[in-house]
Scaffold this motif. Structure first.
Motif, PDB file in Angstrom:
ATOM      1  N   ARG A 296       0.849  -1.221  -0.005  1.00 50.39           N
ATOM      2  CA  ARG A 296       0.122   0.226  -0.028  1.00 50.39           C
ATOM      3  C   ARG A 296       0.898   1.242  -0.004  1.00 50.39           C
ATOM      4  NH1 ARG A 296      -5.077  -1.847  -1.425  1.00 50.39           N
ATOM      5  NH2 ARG A 296      -5.846  -3.270  -0.008  1.00 50.39           N
ATOM      6  N   ASN A 297       1.931   1.083   0.668  1.00 45.21           N
ATOM      7  CA  ASN A 297       2.657   2.502   1.016  1.00 45.21           C
ATOM      8  C   ASN A 297       4.245   2.541   0.803  1.00 45.21           C
ATOM      9  OD1 ASN A 297       3.837   1.185   3.253  1.00 45.21           O
ATOM     10  ND2 ASN A 297       2.021   1.890   4.708  1.00 45.21           N
ATOM     11  N   GLU A 351      -4.861  -6.733   6.632  1.00 45.46           N
ATOM     12  CA  GLU A 351      -5.750  -5.670   6.458  1.00 45.46           C
ATOM     13  C   GLU A 351      -7.183  -6.025   6.418  1.00 45.46           C
ATOM     14  OE1 GLU A 351      -4.796  -3.476   2.967  1.00 45.46           O
ATOM     15  OE2 GLU A 351      -3.072  -2.274   3.790  1.00 45.46           O
ATOM     16  N   SER A 517      -0.091  -3.840  -5.468  1.00 44.25           N
ATOM     17  CA  SER A 517      -0.704  -2.862  -4.994  1.00 44.25           C
ATOM     18  C   SER A 517      -2.163  -2.461  -5.435  1.00 44.25           C
ATOM     19  CB  SER A 517       0.095  -1.747  -5.242  1.00 44.25           C
ATOM     20  OG  SER A 517       0.230  -1.212  -6.889  1.00 44.25           O
TER      21      SER A 517
END
Length: 533
Positions: A296-297, A351, A517
């Motif tokens: 994600r990041n 998540e 992603s």
């Protein structure tokens, strides 16, 4: 256009042809006014309401429905009002899975898939007692440091935490079963002024919807069951069998695709190789720490990869269509001792679990009182693990100490109902495959079953299924509804994945490249612990 309810009432009187519908709308609004208010807005929460006009509230009920002197509990409610000013009188109640998940939190992820339904009907989300904001039965969780312990120590720690949780709720847990939940749903129905309701349930939520249809047949207009989980599924008796069948299906599809077979080969065999290697490292006391970039990041993180973590990741990836497509690559890379993609999938799976926000006390109150009684001594002794995860034996010590509930004598009988029903399944579902839908449909004469070859655990958001659900609810029947579009929900080409160049096969031309992603996380997916569906 913002019309006050007094102005709306005048408008209704002017629309003579719509007087009955307007009158019903006003009566329902009046019935709910005492418990539903506009949901908190940006000033209070930092976020806007889910939709314009969203209403929040709670209904006070007795924890023990049979005892008027029992303590009060509150059941949280979210209503997303129909777009039409003269909405139909029968709303759609949407029920989360788990067991232990919050239906109101689920609304954030799935309400848009029911946009066609909401054109003419309210959408109602109720946090089942023991979950979300409805007096949640939460248990203390293992710390990040605990997750670095050897697996045997982790198991020991978890059982100790659940023992403390059982003691904490020893006087409460018996009132947090599916039977109690459907009584609450009907109490909400009455409080909001609805005569009949439609119900959609995902996974464990299908059990709630089925039980409601049995206990309140006159109030249930239709039921939609996505990932059917009747009580006969006897969680977690069939987890290993059904999960392995799903993985074998993915493996067979890979071997049948020229590109996939050439690049990844037999992923079941490779998974066994990885598991043996991890078992050997664990036996030596040499934990495997994986450094990777979070999908994600892109921040660097680490994963403590144990045999159980690896097996749980395979299991949970099969819940999601997007994660399943990456399994062959992740397993094949891991077999070559490159665990970075595996770690990225683990992050996405985590998540998913966080979105579910499972209340474990409620989950075990359901499983240990409704499912576990169906397992015999031989079932426990002969249970087969899934890549080393002994699902049945894992839960045995917890259910042995969990508070017991009294359920109706007919609770374990097959549910027979004439209520129109739409049953949905996915071929790669590791916990509620089509076999369970078939078993339930045998007792529902007004049912239609649909299965998607490219579906996993829940297909309500896939392809044309949202439109089919809307048509079914509108008609209370699948008669004359063309459902062949479900056949177009095919498995994604398994050569697609992180950094994969465009496949040469023409089949791949129909799909855009799927990078790690971009993987979506569905809140309908269930718990990552392997102890719930």
């Amino acid at each position: 256009m913002n019309i006050s309810w007094s102005a709306y009432g005048i408008l209704c009187l002017l629309l003579l042809g719509l007087l009955p519908a307007c009158s019903e709308k006003i009566e329902r609004k009046a019935a709910a006014v005492s418990i539903l208010k506009p949901c908190p807005g940006f000033v209070e929460t930092g976020k806007p309401p889910l939709v314009y006009g969203a209403e929040c509230g709670e209904l006070t009920l007795k924890e023990n429905p049979a005892d008027a002197n029992s303590k009060d509990i509150s059941v949280a409610i979210l209503r997303l009002p129909a777009i039409s000013p003269v909405a139909n009188a029968d709303p759609l109640f949407l029920i989360q899975g788990g067991p232990g998940g919050s239906s109101i939190e689920m609304a954030n992820q799935i309400h848009s898939f029911f946009a066609d339904v909401r054109k003419n009907r309210d959408l109602i989300f109720v946090d089942q007692r023991g979950t979300g904001k409805s007096n949640p039965l939460r248990c203390e969780q293992a710390s990040p440091e605990d997750l670095k312990l050897p697996e045997a120590k982790q198991t020991e720690k978890y059982i100790a935490l659940m023992k403390n949780c059982a003691e904490k709720y020893q006087h409460n847990a018996a009132f947090y079963t599916t039977v109690d939940a459907v009584q609450d749903l009907d109490a909400v129905r009455i409080a909001l002024g609805y005569e009949k309701i439609n119900l959609w349930g995902g996974s464990y939520g299908t059990r709630v919807a089925l039980e409601y249809a049995r206990r309140y047949p006159e109030q249930a207009r239709t039921i939609i069951l996505d990932g059917v989980a009747p009580v006969s599924i006897a969680l977690p008796k069939y987890f290993a069998r059904d999960a392995m069948a799903a993985l074998v299906a993915v493996n067979n599809e890979c071997l049948a695709q020229t590109d996939c077979a050439a690049e990844f080969g037999n992923i079941v065999q490779k998974a066994e190789t990885v598991l043996q290697r991890l078992n050997a490292l664990q036996a030596k006391g040499e934990p495997l720490e994986i450094s990777y970039e979070h999908p994600r990041n892109q921040q660097t993180e680490s994963l403590h990869l144990t045999p159980r973590t690896f097996s749980s990741l395979i299991f949970m990836s099969l819940y999601s269509r997007d994660l399943t497509v990456l399994l062959p690559r992740a397993i094949s890379f891991a077999e070559k001792e490159d665990y970075r993609l595996l770690a990225a999938l683990s992050a996405l799976s985590s998540e998913n679990a966080q979105l579910m926000n499972i209340a474990e006390g409620m989950r075990y109150s359901v499983i240990c009182n409704e499912d576990w009684p169906l397992l015999s001594v031989s079932d426990i002794e002969q249970s087969i693990p899934f890549f080393g995860i002994p699902f049945v034996k894992d839960i045995q010590p917890i259910c042995a100490l969990w508070p017991k509930a009294q359920l109706p004598v007919d609770y374990w009988d097959p549910i027979k109902s004439d209520v129109p029903a739409l049953l949905l399944s996915g071929k790669h579902d590791p916990v509620t495959p089509d076999v369970w839908a078939q078993a339930v449909a045998a007792h529902l004469p007004n049912s239609t079953s649909l299965s998607a070859a490219g579906g996993n655990h829940s297909i309500s958001s896939e392809g044309c299924v949202p439109q089919l659900i809307a048509q079914f609810i509108e008609r209370a029947s699948m008669k004359d509804v063309k459902a062949d579009c479900v056949e177009k929900i095919k498995p994604l080409p398994l050569v697609l994945g992180a950094n994969q160049k465009k496949a040469a096969s023409s089949a791949a031309d129909n799909y855009s490249s799927v990078g790690v992603s971009s993987v979506s996380v569905s809140s309908i997916d269930m718990s990552s612990s392997g102890s719930a569906e």
